[in-house]
Design a protein around this motif. Structure first.
Motif, short mmCIF file in Angstrom:
data_model
loop_
_atom_site.label_atom_id
_atom_site.label_comp_id
_atom_site.label_asym_id
_atom_site.label_seq_id
_atom_site.Cartn_x
_atom_site.Cartn_y
_atom_site.Cartn_z
N GLU A 130 67.82 40.04 47.82
CA GLU A 130 67.80 40.42 46.42
C GLU A 130 67.82 39.12 45.63
N ASP A 163 60.94 42.73 45.59
CA ASP A 163 59.50 42.64 45.82
C ASP A 163 58.72 43.18 44.63
N ASP A 167 56.41 54.93 43.49
CA ASP A 167 57.33 55.66 44.36
C ASP A 167 58.46 56.23 43.49
N ASP A 200 56.59 46.59 44.74
CA ASP A 200 57.22 47.91 44.58
C ASP A 200 57.08 48.43 43.16
N MET A 201 56.98 47.51 42.20
CA MET A 201 56.92 47.91 40.79
C MET A 201 55.75 48.82 40.50
N HIS A 231 65.66 54.88 40.84
CA HIS A 231 66.71 53.88 41.01
C HIS A 231 66.66 52.82 39.92
N TYR A 232 65.47 52.32 39.64
CA TYR A 232 65.36 51.18 38.70
C TYR A 232 64.97 51.57 37.28
N MET A 264 65.31 42.99 41.74
CA MET A 264 64.33 43.63 42.63
C MET A 264 63.73 42.57 43.55
N HIS A 268 59.77 52.77 32.81
CA HIS A 268 59.50 51.81 33.88
C HIS A 268 60.14 50.46 33.51
N ARG A 295 61.26 57.48 44.17
CA ARG A 295 62.65 57.05 44.49
C ARG A 295 62.96 55.71 43.86
N TRP A 296 61.97 54.81 43.92
CA TRP A 296 62.16 53.48 43.31
C TRP A 296 62.34 53.63 41.80
N LEU A 297 61.51 54.51 41.20
CA LEU A 297 61.58 54.68 39.75
C LEU A 297 62.91 55.30 39.33
#
Ligand code: PHE
Length: 357
Positions: free
Chosen positions: A273, A327, A335, A330-331, A341-342, A325, A107, A337-339
């Motif tokens: 962003e 927002d 999600d 979102d952390m 990606h980041y 990032m 993360h 998909r977010w994980l």
């Protein structure tokens, strides 16, 4: 009396036949409701002679109690059957292969924490820790918060229920209580950072109710603001891996430091962003200052002999800035998909020699 026996047999048969809670409730209303058959019988008592009423009344009441007991038992049985059915239908076979394979990743918050620890470790800081559930003394009192300070109020702090002795535990609102725990248990010179979770009742694009901070504390003889400024500027330059970061100190107030300041990083927020090193916006990333003499005294350190500086910074916010990032919420939305990606590879542990990210 045979009418009562027949009625009882009839109602009990209906209770037994009820297949679900709705049907059972209809049986209850038909027998015991305002205009139900058994309630109707009770109403006939008024017209009877006292002797007749005594005998008949007792019999009807017994009938009513037996029907009520049968209803209760059937209700409990139906409820537990419904629960069993639900548990059976929601059973998960954990031995089945996952429907799709997503590679696990680190993360961003943990990555950023590791990066910060790597940089501060190189500067000679040790890592200290404290509990997430704190008491009023460590979170507020020892840090020189006056008794009526607004940060103690419900809108900021998550309090637990009052204990028998009148005290309330709370979720720490910052990592500063670790300063207190460290000063009480160690002798100066002290040079620590304290990474960890913190909690405040707040939620928007740059605030989440749970977030992460890294606290820093240095106590030694002759420590002054210059040491603080150098430490933070050196850290920021290393963390963002560039010298182009512009920061500003704003005078501020914290009860536990004097003087106090907040540090902002210049950034651009125009494209949805956050980009650093450009733009005209500022994002507050840390609070800092010289440790207040009252705090040193509360921890058994003589302020005439020792001085120190402290800082506390938002880990997630620094991650937002570094990795773009928009927002903070979102952390912690979990999600996948977010994980993907980041997230970061678990094999790329940050260290200052080979590069941080
Ligand atoms: N504890 C402060 C906060 O959470 C930050 C801070 C830490 C300020 C240390 C000064 C010194 O806002």
């Amino acid at each position: 009396m045979t009418d009562l026996t027949t009625l009882e047999a009839d109602v009990l048969a209906q209770v037994a036949a009820a297949g679900d809670l709705t049907a059972l409730d209809a049986v209850r209303v038909a027998a015991l409701g305002k205009t139900g058959s058994i309630s109707g019988l009770l109403k006939t008592l008024g017209a009877m002679s006292p002797d007749e009423r005594k005998e008949r009344g007792a019999a009807i009441n017994l009938l009513r109690d037996r029907v009520q007991t049968a209803l209760n038992e059937k209700k409990a049985a139906l409820e537990s059957a419904a629960l069993d059915a639900r548990l059976a239908s929601e059973t998960l076979d954990l031995t089945l292969p996952a429907p799709y394979r997503r590679k696990g990743s680190v993360h961003p918050t943990m990555q950023v924490m590791d990066e910060m620890i790597a940089i501060f470790a190189e500067m000679g800081f040790a890592v200290a820790e404290g509990p997430d559930i704190e008491d009023d003394f460590h979170n507020f009192t020892a840090l020189n918060f006056p008794p009526k300070h607004p940060a103690r109020e419900m809108h900021d702090t998550f309090f637990f229920n009052q204990k028998e002795d009148g005290g309330r535990m709370l979720l720490r609102t910052h990592t500063s209580p670790v300063q207190v725990r460290t000063m009480v248990s160690q002798k100066p010179p002290i040079r620590i950072i304290a990474p960890g979770r913190t909690y405040r009742c707040d939620s928007d694009a740059t605030h989440t109710p749970m977030f992460h901070q890294v606290e820093g504390l240095v106590i030694d003889k002759g420590i002054h603001m210059g040491h603080l400024k150098w430490t933070l500027e050196t850290f920021i330059a290393r963390f963002f891996e560039t010298d182009a970061v512009t920061t500003q100190f704003r005078p501020h107030h914290f009860p536990f430091t004097e003087p106090s300041a907040e540090m902002d990083v210049q950034c651009d927020r125009s494209g949805g962003e956050i980009k650093i090193g450009q733009g005209t916006s500022w994002l507050e990333i840390l609070g800092c200052g010289m440790v207040h003499p009252n705090v040193l005294r509360a921890c058994g350190i003589d302020p005439d002999e020792y001085q120190g500086f402290a800082f506390g910074m938002g880990v997630d916010r620094l991650g937002m800035l570094k990795y773009g990032m928009p927002d903070l919420r979102d952390m912690f939305a979990s999600d996948g998909r977010w994980l993907s990606h980041y997230g970061f590879s678990a094999f790329a542990a940050p260290n200052p020699a080979s590069g941080l990210s």
